[in-house]
Design a protein around this motif. Structure first.
Motif, mmCIF file in Angstrom:
data_model
loop_
_atom_site.group_PDB
_atom_site.id
_atom_site.type_symbol
_atom_site.label_atom_id
_atom_site.label_comp_id
_atom_site.label_asym_id
_atom_site.label_seq_id
_atom_site.Cartn_x
_atom_site.Cartn_y
_atom_site.Cartn_z
ATOM 1 N N ASP A 53 58.443 12.982 62.326
ATOM 2 C CA ASP A 53 58.288 13.746 63.567
ATOM 3 C C ASP A 53 58.991 15.093 63.417
ATOM 4 O OD1 ASP A 53 57.520 14.180 66.259
ATOM 5 O OD2 ASP A 53 59.547 13.664 66.901
ATOM 6 N N GLU A 72 47.350 8.681 60.369
ATOM 7 C CA GLU A 72 48.216 8.203 61.453
ATOM 8 C C GLU A 72 48.903 9.405 62.103
ATOM 9 O OE1 GLU A 72 51.074 5.598 59.618
ATOM 10 O OE2 GLU A 72 49.519 4.391 58.672
ATOM 11 N N GLY A 73 49.054 9.350 63.416
ATOM 12 C CA GLY A 73 49.798 10.383 64.121
ATOM 13 C C GLY A 73 48.939 11.557 64.542
ATOM 14 N N GLU A 74 49.626 12.630 64.886
ATOM 15 C CA GLU A 74 48.970 13.840 65.369
ATOM 16 C C GLU A 74 49.742 15.035 64.821
ATOM 17 O OE1 GLU A 74 47.038 14.343 69.518
ATOM 18 O OE2 GLU A 74 49.114 15.042 69.715
ATOM 19 N N LEU A 75 49.012 15.965 64.261
ATOM 20 C CA LEU A 75 49.639 17.151 63.679
ATOM 21 C C LEU A 75 49.075 18.399 64.326
ATOM 22 C CD1 LEU A 75 49.183 15.110 60.814
ATOM 23 C CD2 LEU A 75 51.126 16.607 60.461
ATOM 24 N N GLU A 76 49.918 19.401 64.387
ATOM 25 C CA GLU A 76 49.482 20.705 64.878
ATOM 26 C C GLU A 76 49.362 21.622 63.670
ATOM 27 O OE1 GLU A 76 50.933 22.962 68.607
ATOM 28 O OE2 GLU A 76 52.161 23.661 66.902
ATOM 29 N N THR A 85 45.295 21.034 67.346
ATOM 30 C CA THR A 85 45.873 19.699 67.344
ATOM 31 C C THR A 85 44.866 18.750 66.709
ATOM 32 O OG1 THR A 85 47.149 20.193 69.320
ATOM 33 C CG2 THR A 85 46.833 17.870 68.778
ATOM 34 N N GLY A 87 44.224 14.798 65.294
ATOM 35 C CA GLY A 87 44.676 13.416 65.351
ATOM 36 C C GLY A 87 44.039 12.533 64.302
ATOM 37 N N ASN A 104 54.284 17.956 62.505
ATOM 38 C CA ASN A 104 54.024 16.658 63.122
ATOM 39 C C ASN A 104 54.531 16.724 64.554
ATOM 40 O OD1 ASN A 104 54.016 14.053 64.078
ATOM 41 N ND2 ASN A 104 55.088 13.178 62.331
ATOM 42 N N SER A 106 53.622 14.252 66.877
ATOM 43 C CA SER A 106 53.225 12.978 67.469
ATOM 44 C C SER A 106 54.377 12.177 68.066
ATOM 45 C CB SER A 106 52.489 12.128 66.432
ATOM 46 O OG SER A 106 53.344 11.775 65.378
ATOM 47 N N ALA A 110 53.857 10.628 60.836
ATOM 48 C CA ALA A 110 52.425 10.860 60.650
ATOM 49 C C ALA A 110 52.112 10.688 59.171
ATOM 50 C CB ALA A 110 52.039 12.255 61.115
#
Length: 166
Positions: A53, A72-76, A85, A87, A104, A106, A110
């Motif tokens: 994170d 996995e997760g969400e990154l910008e 963004t 996902g 990251n 999320s 991630a």
């Protein structure tokens, strides 16, 4: 005309849990070298990226293509100054020479696969990062002087690997 098959090249099976997978700790992230340029005659490399994170690289650019598939997760991703963004389940391609970086966002670790073509990023990461015991191994505890030396070394080698920090 398609060239003849090269029987000296073999099938490569990449499994992040396979013994012998090299994991590199770099800027707080852990990168698994799944398929190296050595295995593909320099055509591409595939890296399993585990990003904590808030983690991610500094702004940079390079003269090779880079494609990320978020597992996995969400990154910008910031691409040419614009934020996106992205996902799990999505893929993003960063064209050669374009300024970019990611974070990251999320709230949890991630994970993504990164393919670079041609290869070279795998070798660069191996030269500037620290080998760790596995995908869940903690990053080495570095002093401020050691961190500064890692940054200096990464910047010094970047042009060799067709990259620059912004």
């Amino acid at each position: 005309m398609i060239p003849d098959d090269d029987p000296l090249r073999t099938l490569t099976l990449a499994n992040p849990d396979a013994p012998g997978t090299t994991y590199i700790s770099l800027v707080g992230n852990t990168y698994g070298m799944l398929i190296t340029g050595e295995q593909t005659n320099g055509r591409y490399c595939l890296i399993d990226m585990r990003v904590p994170d808030g983690g991610g690289p500094p702004p940079h650019r390079h003269d090779f293509e880079e494609m990320f598939t978020i597992l996995e997760g969400e990154l910008e991703f910031t691409f040419r100054g614009e934020k996106y963004t992205v996902g799990a389940g999505s893929t993003i391609n960063v064209p050669a020479n374009a300024p970019h970086y990611f974070r990251n966002i999320s709230g949890a670790p991630a994970r993504m696969l990164c393919m670079c073509t041609p290869a070279g990023q795998d070798e660069y990461f191996s030269r500037v990062g620290d080998v760790v015991a596995g995908k869940d191994a903690p990053a080495p505890q570095l002093t401020e002087d050691e961190l500064a030396e890692r940054r200096r070394h990464a910047a010094e080698l970047a042009p060799t690997y067709r990259s620059e920090f912004l």
